[in-house]
Scaffold this motif. Structure first.
Motif, PDB file in Angstrom:
ATOM      1  N   THR A   1      26.346  70.133  65.587  1.00  9.15           N
ATOM      2  CA  THR A   1      25.957  70.916  64.402  1.00  9.15           C
ATOM      3  C   THR A   1      26.037  70.105  63.116  1.00  9.15           C
ATOM      4  N   ASP A   2      26.546  68.884  63.221  1.00  7.80           N
ATOM      5  CA  ASP A   2      26.680  68.045  62.019  1.00  7.80           C
ATOM      6  C   ASP A   2      26.342  66.610  62.389  1.00  7.80           C
ATOM      7  N   LEU A   3      25.190  66.141  61.940  1.00 11.00           N
ATOM      8  CA  LEU A   3      24.725  64.811  62.314  1.00 11.00           C
ATOM      9  C   LEU A   3      25.047  63.774  61.238  1.00 11.00           C
ATOM     10  N   PRO A   4      25.404  62.550  61.658  1.00 10.43           N
ATOM     11  CA  PRO A   4      25.612  61.446  60.705  1.00 10.43           C
ATOM     12  C   PRO A   4      24.258  60.809  60.343  1.00 10.43           C
ATOM     13  N   ILE A   5      23.559  61.413  59.408  1.00  5.64           N
ATOM     14  CA  ILE A   5      22.190  60.996  59.107  1.00  5.64           C
ATOM     15  C   ILE A   5      22.125  59.533  58.681  1.00  5.64           C
ATOM     16  N   GLU A   6      23.091  59.098  57.894  1.00 11.28           N
ATOM     17  CA  GLU A   6      23.071  57.704  57.442  1.00 11.28           C
ATOM     18  C   GLU A   6      23.200  56.739  58.621  1.00 11.28           C
ATOM     19  N   ALA A   7      24.040  57.094  59.616  1.00 17.42           N
ATOM     20  CA  ALA A   7      24.205  56.247  60.793  1.00 17.42           C
ATOM     21  C   ALA A   7      22.924  56.209  61.617  1.00 17.42           C
ATOM     22  N   ILE A   8      22.264  57.354  61.720  1.00 20.88           N
ATOM     23  CA  ILE A   8      21.008  57.389  62.477  1.00 20.88           C
ATOM     24  C   ILE A   8      19.951  56.558  61.760  1.00 20.88           C
TER      25      ILE A   8
END
Length: 658
Positions: free
Chosen positions: A527-534
């Protein structure tokens, strides 16, 4: 020689069998009548009687033997010389060696006819002579072994003739501290032996071949048991080794189908040197001795460690003492009824709270596993035998591990140690705190989908081996993947890395495994993605598992669940043109950051908001086409940035040719 020893030895022997003595002193010592006018020598008629009487008094062998009668005593000889031998007899002599403390040791028996003089060194006395019938016994077949210590005096017990095999009970007197090498070797009819409380040492092979010995009570205070001490005692049903024992030789116990119960303080040479139970079991004095197939009970009373593969045979019950700190790998694997196959023990064992290192867990068909308060090291081999494991619990007092929803973690929740094989769920998302997935953590689990969060850096040896997992992701944060983490041809692995990183084991995936490189996978419960890491991973595709409540992917692009928000376009996706779906109302900041192949983007008419720098740092010239006549008020001022690679064309229409 101590007077009481020989007083007991000569008790009950009729005076008519006393022929001569060498000195008055010797006669007084034995308490027998002497002849004052000449030196006396003792000669004992029928060695089988006299010598056996001596040994019987010292070691409890009371035998009913009637010696032949001598009607004409032999003539005396010169002092120091053997007496005249009656017809039909041969002469033997017991020889002695000084112990240096006023006592003597019987050194053996010699053929007195072949020596000129035999001397007892303590008092410079002649030897004690004995006659034995030539026709009945053959002296060269006699063997001699030191078996009795009375006080500080060692006395040799003599196997007089083949009749020693018929002895059924022996009592070793108090004061004896050691049974030496082969003390009762090959006493095949011996059924019972009474040992003194003073006994400290049972030497190597002391009871080898005692096939009829069914019981033995080892005294508290015993300190050492030698190699093969009870080898071949195939009638023995149980044995208790007292806690006082500090050293145990190799193969001291019989490996027999009759042996049902063993109580042993430790397993190995000493308490501090663990070894397998096979170290304690011997194949016996005879090749006919069967291998132990099933024991009723093994009790370990004073051990520190249980070694690798210790109980490698069937046993119904194992009792372990409090104080054990380590359980070795495969410690409880046992022989099933099929002699060629090894199976893990299927009977329960209670592990003491003192255990700190746990490399295996007792049981084959158990459904639950519990870690006590002191366990601080846990090995993957614990998991391998637990085919039915459903529940994992940890003592609240344990400071090293914890269990959450039947999954075992380190106390700080950074390492996932063990997932049960049988689970009610088919999809599992590893908590965001986890950094390490341990060796064989999901071995043979029945999961279908597994999601690893960004932040996991290490995946151990065989982590998902033989599982039913159909999809698993390897996020961009992973630095190392161990050997053969997967060997399932039905699984798909989504790796955020564009290709096999140099740090990963080159055989981390079996050749049949389907691997999709440069694909970022979002699990069903995330439910909470690490967008910067992706974004930093620069994937070519983003895939969201079905059923995810927050996210959705379409053609490899990441959206919110209802596709009203475009979150991230994969930077490495090999598309030259992209149409923003008509459902999209918001394009997030950095959504089209650092695109490698994209050349045109058509922004849907319904887009109401574009965040700051949504289109930024493209690697090729990127043209944007908007249905609007000019920048809508909801778009950020820097939605496109001032990059010269970017340009925007307004009032786009569907029938326009680009």
């Amino acid at each position: 020689m101590k007077k009481k020893i020989f007083e007991a030895a000569l008790a009950g022997i009729d005076d008519k069998y006393i022929l001569e003595a060498s000195e008055v002193e010797l006669g007084r010592l034995f308490g027998k009548p002497t002849r004052a006018d000449k030196p006396l020598k003792f000669a004992f008629i029928a060695a089988a009687v006299c010598v056996m009487a001596l040994a019987a008094s010292l070691s409890g062998m009371w035998l009913d033997t009637t010696p032949p009668e001598i009607t004409d005593p032999p003539q005396s000889t010169a002092p120091g010389q053997p007496p005249v031998i009656p017809e039909g007899y041969k002469l033997s002599a017991l020889t002695f060696v000084s112990n240096g403390n006023g006592t003597s040791t019987i050194d053996g028996v010699v053929d007195a006819e072949t020596v000129e003089e035999i001397v007892v060194q303590d008092r410079d006395l002649d030897s004690i002579y004995a006659y034995e019938p030539i026709e009945e016994y053959d002296f060269p077949h006699h063997t001699f072994h030191t078996i009795v210590i009375n006080g500080n005096t060692v006395i040799d017990s003599i196997k007089f003739y083949d009749g020693y095999r018929n002895i059924t009970e022996i009592t070793v007197p108090e004061g004896v501290e050691e049974l030496p090498y082969r003390a009762f070797y090959d006493f095949t009819d011996l059924q019972k032996i009474n040992l003194p409380s003073t006994l400290k040492v049972i030497s190597d092979s002391a009871f080898v071949g005692c096939e009829s010995l069914a019981e033995i009570d080892l005294p508290d205070g015993l300190e050492k048991i030698g190699n093969s001490a009870f080898s071949g005692c195939i009638s023995m049903t149980e044995i208790r080794i007292p806690k006082s024992v500090v050293e145990i030789g190799k193969d001291p116990l019989p490996c027999s189908a009759n042996l049902k119960k063993i109580s042993v303080p430790f397993i190995g040479r000493t308490r501090e040197e663990p070894d397998t139970m096979y170290y304690l079991l011997s194949f016996g004095h005879t090749t006919a001795a069967p291998v132990v197939s099933l024991l009723d009970e093994i009790e370990v009373t004073d051990a520190l460690y249980i070694a690798k593969e210790t109980f490698n045979f069937n046993v119904r019950r194992i009792v372990l003492n409090e104080g054990i700190v380590s359980i070795g790998s495969e410690a409880f694997c046992g022989m099933n009824y099929e002699p060629t196959q090894k199976y893990h023990m299927q009977y329960p064992v209670v592990l003491p709270d003192s255990v700190q290192i746990l490399h295996t867990y007792p049981g084959k068909n158990i459904t639950s596993l519990h870690l006590g308060p002191n366990v601080k090291e846990f090995s993957f081999s614990v998991f391998t035998p637990l085919a039915e494991l459903r529940q994992i619990t940890v003592s609240e007092e344990n400071q090293h591990f914890c269990a959450v929803d039947n999954v075992l973690f380190t106390a700080d929740m950074k390492d996932l140690v063990l997932f049960p094989r049988v689970s009610e769920i088919t999809e599992y998302s590893v908590p965001n705190s986890v950094e390490t997935v341990g060796d064989y953590a999901f071995y043979q689990s029945d999961l279908r989908e597994l999601y690893l969060p960004e932040g996991v850096t290490y995946i151990g040896f065989g982590a998902f081996r033989y599982s039913t997992i159909r999809s698993v992701n390897i996020p961009s944060s992973v630095k190392y993947v161990g050997y053969l983490v997967l060997n399932n041809s039905n699984v798909t692995v989504y790796c955020a890395a564009p290709s096999l990183p140099e740090e990963w084991d080159e055989e981390c995936f079996e050749f049949m495994v389907k691997v999709k490189w440069s694909v970022y996978y979002v699990g069903p419960e995330t439910t909470d993605l690490p967008i910067e890491a992706i974004r930093a991973a620069s994937p070519k595709e983003i895939i969201v598992a079905e059923g995810n409540p927050v996210y959705r992917s379409d053609k490899g692009v990441l959206f919110n669940k209802d596709m009203t928000e475009l979150i991230l376009f994969p930077a490495s996706q090999k598309k030259y043109e992209y149409f923003v779906p008509k459902s999209v109302k918001v394009i997030d900041s950095g959504a089209f950051y650092n695109t490698l192949y994209l050349m045109r983007v058509i922004i849907a008419e319904g887009v109401e908001k574009i965040e700051s720098r949504a289109f930024d740092a493209p690697q090729k010239e990127l043209a944007l086409y908007s249905y609007a006549a000019k920048k809508p008020d909801g778009w950020a001022d820097d939605w496109m940035t001032d990059d010269k690679s970017l340009s925007c064309f307004w009032e786009y229409r569907d029938d326009m040719y680009i």
